[in-house]
Scaffold this active site. Structure first.
Site, PDB file in Angstrom:
ATOM      1  CG  HIS A   1       2.220   2.045 -10.505  1.00 37.16           C
ATOM      2  ND1 HIS A   1       1.799   0.932  -9.825  1.00 37.16           N
ATOM      3  CD2 HIS A   1       2.564   1.609 -11.750  1.00 37.16           C
ATOM      4  CE1 HIS A   1       1.883  -0.128 -10.605  1.00 37.16           C
ATOM      5  NE2 HIS A   1       2.348   0.246 -11.782  1.00 37.16           N
TER       6      HIS A   1
ATOM      7  CG  HIS B   1      -3.955   4.809  -7.973  1.00 35.16           C
ATOM      8  ND1 HIS B   1      -4.123   4.428  -6.658  1.00 35.16           N
ATOM      9  CD2 HIS B   1      -3.034   3.961  -8.495  1.00 35.16           C
ATOM     10  CE1 HIS B   1      -3.340   3.393  -6.399  1.00 35.16           C
ATOM     11  NE2 HIS B   1      -2.671   3.088  -7.502  1.00 35.16           N
TER      12      HIS B   1
END
Length: 275
Positions: free
Chosen positions: A163, A214
């Site tokens: 991402h 993350h």
């Protein structure tokens, strides 16, 4: 007993389409079924020495970040933010970019389209390669809650953040185009476009941490990949396009060479060692 309960102690819930995903065994201990969380012997036996030692060097960073990220998430978590960051995460997904890419072509912006295709294609490849090469886990859940509309992604390797790579490359490509066309915009439109891109980028980068998907290490590495691809395309994109369009070789030969190169990249892609 206080009526206030820490969010990290709440059981998994589903808010509409948003999954607040915390993995538990029956005994309440942290689950290890996530990719990258099997015992070290599993990876030592299946990875090459280079891959294994690189993984072992990075793993302590991932583990150290988990408690820091969990405290941060618990301190700011709110249902409105859950909804916002779960939804905005879709704006850096592969699906969104595939649906978005025809738009520049329809508007006659073929150069912008080529720029986006290059940085997204290579960003997805490089981040995916590194994920499967190092087999590193996402930050543990619990203590983190993973907030996502695509629960299957919680079972994928974490490092680096694709991402972040996608969002960084796309943001800089679009910002470069906005600044290139600055004279064609009125001041209000120009600043509104720049502000929109900043909000887009910050929402995606911060959102990956907020959603527990993350850690900082994943985000920084993914962002560096995205920025590196932007720089490469910005500096050498014209040369690549000239090779395709103005090369002395016949066009079919050029097309076959490019396809063969990308098929080779797929062939050498690292194999993951988790299901």
């Amino acid at each position: 007993m206080s009526s206030q309960v820490s969010r990290s102690e709440l059981s998994p819930v589903r808010r509409g389409p948003i999954v607040d995903n915390v993995n538990h065994h029956d005994d309440g201990k942290s689950a290890v079924q996530d990719a990258g969380n099997k015992p070290n012997d599993h990876y030592k036996s299946k990875l090459s020495p280079v891959r294994y030692h690189l993984r072992q060097a990075c793993l302590p960073i991932i583990r150290w970040e988990t408690e820091v990220l969990a405290k941060f998430q618990a301190s700011i978590r709110h249902p409105v933010l859950d909804f916002y960051f779960a939804w905005t995460a879709n704006l850096a997904s592969h699906t969104f970019y595939v649906l978005m890419l025809p738009l520049p072509a329809w508007l006659g912006a073929s150069t912008l389209l080529r720029d986006l295709v290059h940085v997204l294609g290579l960003g997805i490849y490089i981040s995916g390669y590194l994920k499967d090469f190092l087999c590193l886990p996402r930050p543990r859940s619990p203590p983190l809650h993973r907030i996502t509309m695509s629960s299957y992604t919680t079972q994928e390797y974490g490092f680096p953040s694709s991402h972040s790579a996608n969002a960084t490359a796309v943001t800089f490509i679009v910002l470069a185009k906005i600044f290139e066309l600055r004279d064609s915009f009125c001041a209000t439109t120009f600043y509104a476009l720049v502000a929109a891109m900043i909000v887009y980028y910050v929402s995606l980068i911060f959102g990956r941490i907020y959603c527990g998907m993350h850690g900082f290490f994943d985000i920084m590495t993914g962002s560096l990949i995205g920025f590196g691809l932007f720089l490469f395309r910005w500096c050498y994109g014209a040369q690549f396009d000239n090779f395709v369009f103005d090369n002395s070789l016949p066009t079919p030969v050029v097309v076959v060479l490019i396809i063969a190169f990308y098929v080779y990249l797929v062939h050498i892609h690292a194999e993951p060692v988790d299901d």
